[in-house]
Structures are given as C-alpha cells and as structure tokens.
Design a protein around this motif. Structure first.
Motif, PDB file in Angstrom:
ATOM      1  N   ARG A   1     -68.436 -31.240 -65.808  1.00 22.64           N
ATOM      2  CA  ARG A   1     -68.281 -30.261 -64.742  1.00 22.64           C
ATOM      3  C   ARG A   1     -67.094 -29.319 -64.980  1.00 22.64           C
ATOM      4  O   ARG A   1     -67.176 -28.112 -64.771  1.00 22.64           O
ATOM      5  CB  ARG A   1     -68.084 -31.048 -63.449  1.00 22.64           C
ATOM      6  N   LYS A   2     -65.995 -29.906 -65.499  1.00 21.76           N
ATOM      7  CA  LYS A   2     -64.784 -29.100 -65.668  1.00 21.76           C
ATOM      8  C   LYS A   2     -64.937 -27.999 -66.717  1.00 21.76           C
ATOM      9  O   LYS A   2     -64.145 -27.063 -66.752  1.00 21.76           O
ATOM     10  CB  LYS A   2     -63.604 -30.010 -66.019  1.00 21.76           C
TER      11      LYS A   2
ATOM     12  N   SER B   1     -81.302 -30.228 -59.614  1.00 18.36           N
ATOM     13  CA  SER B   1     -81.274 -30.389 -58.161  1.00 18.36           C
ATOM     14  C   SER B   1     -80.284 -31.446 -57.686  1.00 18.36           C
ATOM     15  O   SER B   1     -79.936 -31.493 -56.510  1.00 18.36           O
ATOM     16  CB  SER B   1     -82.673 -30.719 -57.640  1.00 18.36           C
ATOM     17  N   SER B   2     -79.815 -32.316 -58.613  1.00 12.18           N
ATOM     18  CA  SER B   2     -78.877 -33.346 -58.173  1.00 12.18           C
ATOM     19  C   SER B   2     -77.475 -32.778 -57.929  1.00 12.18           C
ATOM     20  O   SER B   2     -76.616 -33.453 -57.380  1.00 12.18           O
ATOM     21  CB  SER B   2     -78.812 -34.454 -59.224  1.00 12.18           C
ATOM     22  N   ILE B   3     -77.259 -31.538 -58.334  1.00  9.19           N
ATOM     23  CA  ILE B   3     -75.937 -30.920 -58.161  1.00  9.19           C
ATOM     24  C   ILE B   3     -75.891 -30.169 -56.838  1.00  9.19           C
ATOM     25  O   ILE B   3     -76.823 -29.448 -56.508  1.00  9.19           O
ATOM     26  CB  ILE B   3     -75.676 -29.893 -59.291  1.00  9.19           C
ATOM     27  N   SER B   4     -74.808 -30.329 -56.095  1.00  9.05           N
ATOM     28  CA  SER B   4     -74.616 -29.485 -54.917  1.00  9.05           C
ATOM     29  C   SER B   4     -74.002 -28.167 -55.368  1.00  9.05           C
ATOM     30  O   SER B   4     -72.829 -28.106 -55.744  1.00  9.05           O
ATOM     31  CB  SER B   4     -73.695 -30.169 -53.898  1.00  9.05           C
ATOM     32  N   LEU B   5     -74.822 -27.118 -55.333  1.00 13.73           N
ATOM     33  CA  LEU B   5     -74.306 -25.812 -55.769  1.00 13.73           C
ATOM     34  C   LEU B   5     -73.251 -25.298 -54.792  1.00 13.73           C
ATOM     35  O   LEU B   5     -72.340 -24.580 -55.181  1.00 13.73           O
ATOM     36  CB  LEU B   5     -75.454 -24.810 -55.893  1.00 13.73           C
ATOM     37  N   ARG B   6     -73.392 -25.695 -53.533  1.00 18.32           N
ATOM     38  CA  ARG B   6     -72.399 -25.287 -52.545  1.00 18.32           C
ATOM     39  C   ARG B   6     -71.020 -25.823 -52.937  1.00 18.32           C
ATOM     40  O   ARG B   6     -70.028 -25.106 -52.935  1.00 18.32           O
ATOM     41  CB  ARG B   6     -72.803 -25.810 -51.163  1.00 18.32           C
ATOM     42  N   LYS B   7     -71.012 -27.105 -53.323  1.00 17.24           N
ATOM     43  CA  LYS B   7     -69.740 -27.721 -53.743  1.00 17.24           C
ATOM     44  C   LYS B   7     -69.219 -27.110 -55.040  1.00 17.24           C
ATOM     45  O   LYS B   7     -68.013 -26.920 -55.200  1.00 17.24           O
ATOM     46  CB  LYS B   7     -69.940 -29.228 -53.952  1.00 17.24           C
ATOM     47  N   LEU B   8     -70.147 -26.851 -55.956  1.00 15.17           N
ATOM     48  CA  LEU B   8     -69.738 -26.257 -57.228  1.00 15.17           C
ATOM     49  C   LEU B   8     -69.073 -24.905 -56.969  1.00 15.17           C
ATOM     50  O   LEU B   8     -68.062 -24.554 -57.580  1.00 15.17           O
ATOM     51  CB  LEU B   8     -70.961 -26.095 -58.141  1.00 15.17           C
TER      52      LEU B   8
ATOM     53  N   GLU C   1     -67.585 -24.080 -54.171  1.00 23.98           N
ATOM     54  CA  GLU C   1     -66.284 -24.332 -53.528  1.00 23.98           C
ATOM     55  C   GLU C   1     -65.214 -24.601 -54.575  1.00 23.98           C
ATOM     56  O   GLU C   1     -64.094 -24.104 -54.492  1.00 23.98           O
ATOM     57  CB  GLU C   1     -66.390 -25.541 -52.597  1.00 23.98           C
ATOM     58  N   ASP C   2     -65.598 -25.423 -55.579  1.00 25.74           N
ATOM     59  CA  ASP C   2     -64.628 -25.776 -56.617  1.00 25.74           C
ATOM     60  C   ASP C   2     -64.315 -24.605 -57.539  1.00 25.74           C
ATOM     61  O   ASP C   2     -63.186 -24.464 -58.000  1.00 25.74           O
ATOM     62  CB  ASP C   2     -65.152 -26.950 -57.460  1.00 25.74           C
ATOM     63  N   TYR C   3     -65.328 -23.821 -57.828  1.00 25.19           N
ATOM     64  CA  TYR C   3     -65.151 -22.697 -58.759  1.00 25.19           C
ATOM     65  C   TYR C   3     -65.707 -21.431 -58.111  1.00 25.19           C
ATOM     66  O   TYR C   3     -66.832 -21.007 -58.427  1.00 25.19           O
ATOM     67  CB  TYR C   3     -65.859 -22.975 -60.086  1.00 25.19           C
ATOM     68  N   PRO C   4     -64.956 -20.812 -57.209  1.00 27.76           N
ATOM     69  CA  PRO C   4     -65.499 -19.688 -56.428  1.00 27.76           C
ATOM     70  C   PRO C   4     -65.922 -18.496 -57.288  1.00 27.76           C
ATOM     71  O   PRO C   4     -66.717 -17.678 -56.842  1.00 27.76           O
ATOM     72  CB  PRO C   4     -64.326 -19.290 -55.518  1.00 27.76           C
TER      73      PRO C   4
END
Lengths: 221, 340
Positions: free
Chosen positions: B252-253, B267-274, B276-279
């Motif tokens: 991820r990093k 689909s297992s990834i939350s794109l919303r969270k991704l 948030e982490d990397y705007p």
C-alpha cells in the motif's frame, strides 16, 4: 548422538528457512553418511523448516519467490533422503488430486498449495493446469483419492468448479470425495453456492482445512 | 458543465479538473467487457474479434452502446504482448478469454531477445491499432482505452512463472534484463495505440501483487518498470491508469510512488480510505465483479451509489469481469452512475 541428531535436524530446518539449497543438500548427505534415520530427518528437519517457511508466508514475512526457494531446498533434501526411508516406517498418506480448472493456465497458487500439502504429509497427484472437470473426476477415481483440490485465478473459469461437483453428484459418488477450492476470484460464499466442502484463502490455510476435515471425518473419509 | 462528452469527462477526471459526475468505464484488456450477453445479441463475436480489426471495433462499439460504459476498451485479452515476444496463445472461445497456452522460455537465462519494432510487425497488434483508429475517428466524443499488460505479467507469460518468480531473487541481473525487455516492447505497443488514437492507456499487471512479490520486490520490479512505461506514455501527453490486483496490504505504501494519473484497485480495498490516506490519488474502481456476476441488479445499483457517495473519481468494475455477467447488472451500474 541424540543431541547431535537434533542439532542436525535443526540445521536442516534452518537451511530450508534460509533458502540455502546447497546447505540442505550437504546436511541431507550428512544424515545418510552418519546412518541417521532418513524418515526422522524428513519429519523433524525438512518438514519443520518448510512449515516455518509457510508460517513466515502466512505472516507476510515471506512471499511467493521466497516460499518457492524454500520448497526447492526442501525437495532437494527430500530427493536425497527419500530412497533411504525404511519401508513401513511411516503411516499411509491421505491421497489428493490437485489441478487448475479448464480454461486457466495460472498455476502459481496451485503449486504453492501442492508444496504445502506435500509438506503436510499428503500424497498429491498433480493434474497440472487447464484440466477439464471430467478429468478431475476420472483421475480422482483412478488414483482413489480422498480429496479433490481445484484452483482458478480467473472469474471466467470458476464455473468449471461447479461442474466437478455436479459430475460427482450425477455419478452418485459425491460423498466419496472432499472437494476443496481456492484462487483469486473464489470465496467461501462461492464454495457454499456450488456445494464444495471447503475454501481456503492461501496455501497454509489449505493444509489446515484438509487437516480439519481429516480430524472431523477420520477413517470415514 | 452538464454537456461534457465522455471523452472530456474522463480526461478532466484524470487531470484532477472539476467534472459534473464521475465517469463509468471498463478499460478492456484484463478488464475485458465483451460479455456473452452482448455478443449473442449483436452476432459480433469472439474469438474472431481478437484478430479482425473491423469485428474488434464492432464488438467494442456494441459493448459501449449496450452496457453504458463510457469508453471503448480494447483489446479483449492480455495475451498480445506475450504473443509478439514468442509465447503460444490459445485464443479461447466466445465465453472464454484467450490465455497463454505455454510460456516459451523455461528460465530468464534462456530468453531469446527480439529487436524493438516487433510489436508493429504483428498482425494482431495491427488489428488492435486499426480498430483504435476506426473507433477514434468515427466516435470522436468517446475515448478509446488502449489496454496493455504490465511488465511482470508479460515477463511471466514469456518465462515459466515458477522459475521466473524464483529468479527475481536468485538471478536479479538476468531477471531485470527480461523485465526491462518486456517493458520496452510494451512501451512500443502503448505508443502505437496512442498514435492510433487511444485517449487513455490502462495497465494491468496481475502478477505484480503484494501477495505474490512482497514489498521489496514490488518496489524493485513493479514500481520501477511501471513507472518507466508511464513516463514514456506521458511523453505523448496521454494519461495512464494502473490497476493493482489483490489486497495490497504489503505494498500500500508504494501506491503514491506509482506515477499514473489514476489507481484502480480490487473490491477488497476501501477506495475511500485509500483516498483519505493519500488525498493526491485519483481513484478508480471498484465494484465487485462477483456481485456483478451473481448479485441482483438492485444490489449492484446500491453498491454503485455507495461508490458515488464515497467520492470515487472513476467508477469501474473492480477486476476482470466474468464474460457471463448479466447485461442487466452492468446497466444497473452504469445507469446509477449517470443518475438514472
């Protein structure tokens, strides 16, 4: 002598975890030269090492290249030790056929599952990749296997897993086999949907799943 | 703002400019959208459409018209790169996508290197380029997506993947040489697509996952060569989308280090969270292809709505669509994005 033996087994295990195939070969030859029981060396050395490698894989310390190199070391050791196993010095193994379903030629995952199952003491017949549902069933019958392991990486070929189950049902031999499935697009809910006996997310889980089934069914399998 | 064409909308999205709504697309290649429902309806079918430019263009257009995806996505497979570089291909059937029948080399040490220019000489590459040209000329408002296979997947389609993966570690010099070789030919293919009129290039590299490679080798091989391809395509002023398969935990990093204009995930990834982490990321995805194949249309629409609410920049299937996905489920997705 017994300390010596254990030390040698520990070194064998470590050589596998360290992916040091040359050292595994050297140590396996030493086992034979010193007249140590080959079966014990496999169980307490090679298998221990490969299980540790599997654990590191499960913990995401090791990944596919590392696990494959560990397995190369293990098989090299096995090739040396196997011919020296005294007959009847171990129990009969559970037999399984494994393959990648028709239409799919991706076999990395299948190979990993095969390695870990062999390490776990299963007798595995590898049907290869792009295997038709009929072949799965026919070969399982021929080999008198108890397990059928089916893998796919492609959504387009998943339906073939269902066909294997359907053929077993049609031929009224569904109860004779445990059908276990895995691979990228496959899930527990898909296993439930097609009536498979189980789903495993990765190679280490596949062994646990098979062991659980053996524990639950024992000789009724 | 309300009269953006599909092409303007996707280009603006990839440029991080304002848009009226997210585009809904399916790139082709690994994420092939030529489903059986559409082909049976129109009579333009695969596998012939993998070779014939006219038929390829017709199928791409049938898919775009029937599904509501706002792009043309070609080719319909991820085997052309390996075919050019020597592997044996099985072209599959109407319902089954082409696959590598046999990787041609047993080891990175035994690869026979072809000169650059090989892509332009291949018949199937030419069919793809001609179809790209036809579609881009005839429908100037709809973007043609040229889909290419990533460097590690291509290399692992030339060299038997089991030895190949070991050699990434055991013989890095020779492994790098093979991956770089695949990369250079892939760049040529992408440039031919751009010259033919492709508006966007998408790269899928399913062998390059965190689960398979782990973080160190993902960085050493995947990020490096993906970026080499992306840089080369950017020189032609064409945006690039990269799709990353799998759960991504281990890698991820590295996602922000990939220089593509958007990142698509499973689909297992939350794109919303991704996000948030990397705007700074432009996100694409990630409607479950399992849901699309087996779910109810209503549930597909609901899940699509969730992606809209999460602010996903480009809405697309999360992975390779099954060719037996019902058309009604895809239109439930595309209609919901478009607000119907």
């Amino acid at each position: 002598m017994s300390l010596n033996k254990q030390e040698l087994f520990d070194k064998l295990a470590a050589s596998i975890v360290d992916m040091d195939e040359d050292l595994t070969i050297e140590l396996s030859n030493q086992v034979i030269a010193e007249g140590i029981d080959a079966y014990e060396a496999i169980v307490n050395g090679l298998t221990v090492g490969m299980n540790q490698a599997g654990k590191l894989f499960d913990e995401e310390e090791y990944f596919v290249p590392e696990l494959l190199m560990c397995s190369d070391a293990m098989y090299s050791g096995l090739n040396i030790l196997k011919p020296h196993i005294k007959i009847n010095s171990h129990e009969t193994k559970r037999k399984a056929v494994i393959g990648v379903i028709e239409g799919d030629t991706h076999d990395i995952g299948k190979n990993l599952v095969k390695i870990m199952l062999e390490t776990g003491g299963y007798d595995i017949v590898d049907l290869g990749r792009d295997v038709s549902p009929t072949t799965f069933v026919e070969r399982a019958k021929e080999e008198q296997a108890e397990f059928i392991f089916i893998s796919t990486l492609m959504t387009t070929t998943m339906e073939g897993m269902n066909e294997v189950v359907e053929i077993l049902v049609e031929e009224k031999i569904r109860e004779d086999y445990k059908v276990l499935i895995g691979g990228g697009p496959v899930s527990q809910s898909y296993a439930d949907k097609i009536g498979a006996d189980g789903y495993a997310e990765n190679a280490a889980e596949a062994v646990k799943l098979a062991n659980n089934i053996v524990a639950a069914y024992g000789n009724e399998l | 703002m309300n009269d953006l064409t599909p092409k303007e909308r996707i280009i603006r999205s990839l440029n991080k400019e304002s848009v009226d709504r997210a585009p809904v697309i399916c790139p082709g290649g690994m994420m092939n959208s030529a489903i059986v429902d559409v082909m049976n309806k129109t009579g333009h079918t695969l596998p012939d459409g993998h070779h014939d430019s006219q038929l390829m263009a017709e199928i791409a257009n049938d898919v775009q018209e029937n599904t509501g995806f706002e792009n043309f996505g070609i080719p319909f497979c991820m085997t052309v790169e390996a075919e050019v570089l020597g592997s044996e291909i099985n072209y599959g059937t109407l319902a089954c996508e082409p696959k590598i029948q046999k990787e041609v080399f047993p080891s990175v040490k035994e690869v026979l290197y072809q000169d650059l220019g090989a892509m332009a000489k291949n018949k199937r590459v030419n069919a793809i380029i001609e179809a790209t040209y036809q579609l881009s000329k005839e429908y100037s408002d709809i973007p043609v997506f040229g889909s290419i296979t990533g460097p590690l997947s291509t290399a692992a389609s030339l060299v038997d993947p089991i030895p190949f993966l070991k050699e990434l570690r055991k013989n890095p010099a020779e492994a790098h040489r093979v991956v770089d070789y695949a990369t250079n030919h892939i760049i040529e293919l992408a440039k031919l697509m751009v010259e033919g009129g492709a508006s966007v290039i998408t790269i899928a590299d399913p062998t390059a996952t965190g689960e398979i490679l782990g973080p160190a080798m993902f960085d050493e091989y995947a990020v490096r060569y993906l970026n080499k391809i992306i840089d080369a395509i950017h020189e032609t002023n064409t945006p690039v989308i990269v799709h990353i398969c799998g759960k991504m935990n281990a890698v991820r990093k590295f996602v922000p280090a990939i220089k593509s204009d958007a990142i698509s995930t499973d689909s297992s990834i939350s794109l919303r969270k991704l996000k948030e982490d990397y705007p700074e990321l432009t996100t694409m995805g990630n409607l479950s292809t399992y849901l699309l194949e087996f779910g109810e249309a209503e549930k597909v629409a609901k899940q699509t709505e969730k992606l809209k609410l999460d602010g996903i920049d480009i809405i697309a299937p999360a992975c390779g669509l099954s060719t037996s996905t019902p058309l009604a489920n895809i239109t439930a997705m595309t209609n919901r994005v478009k607000g119907a």
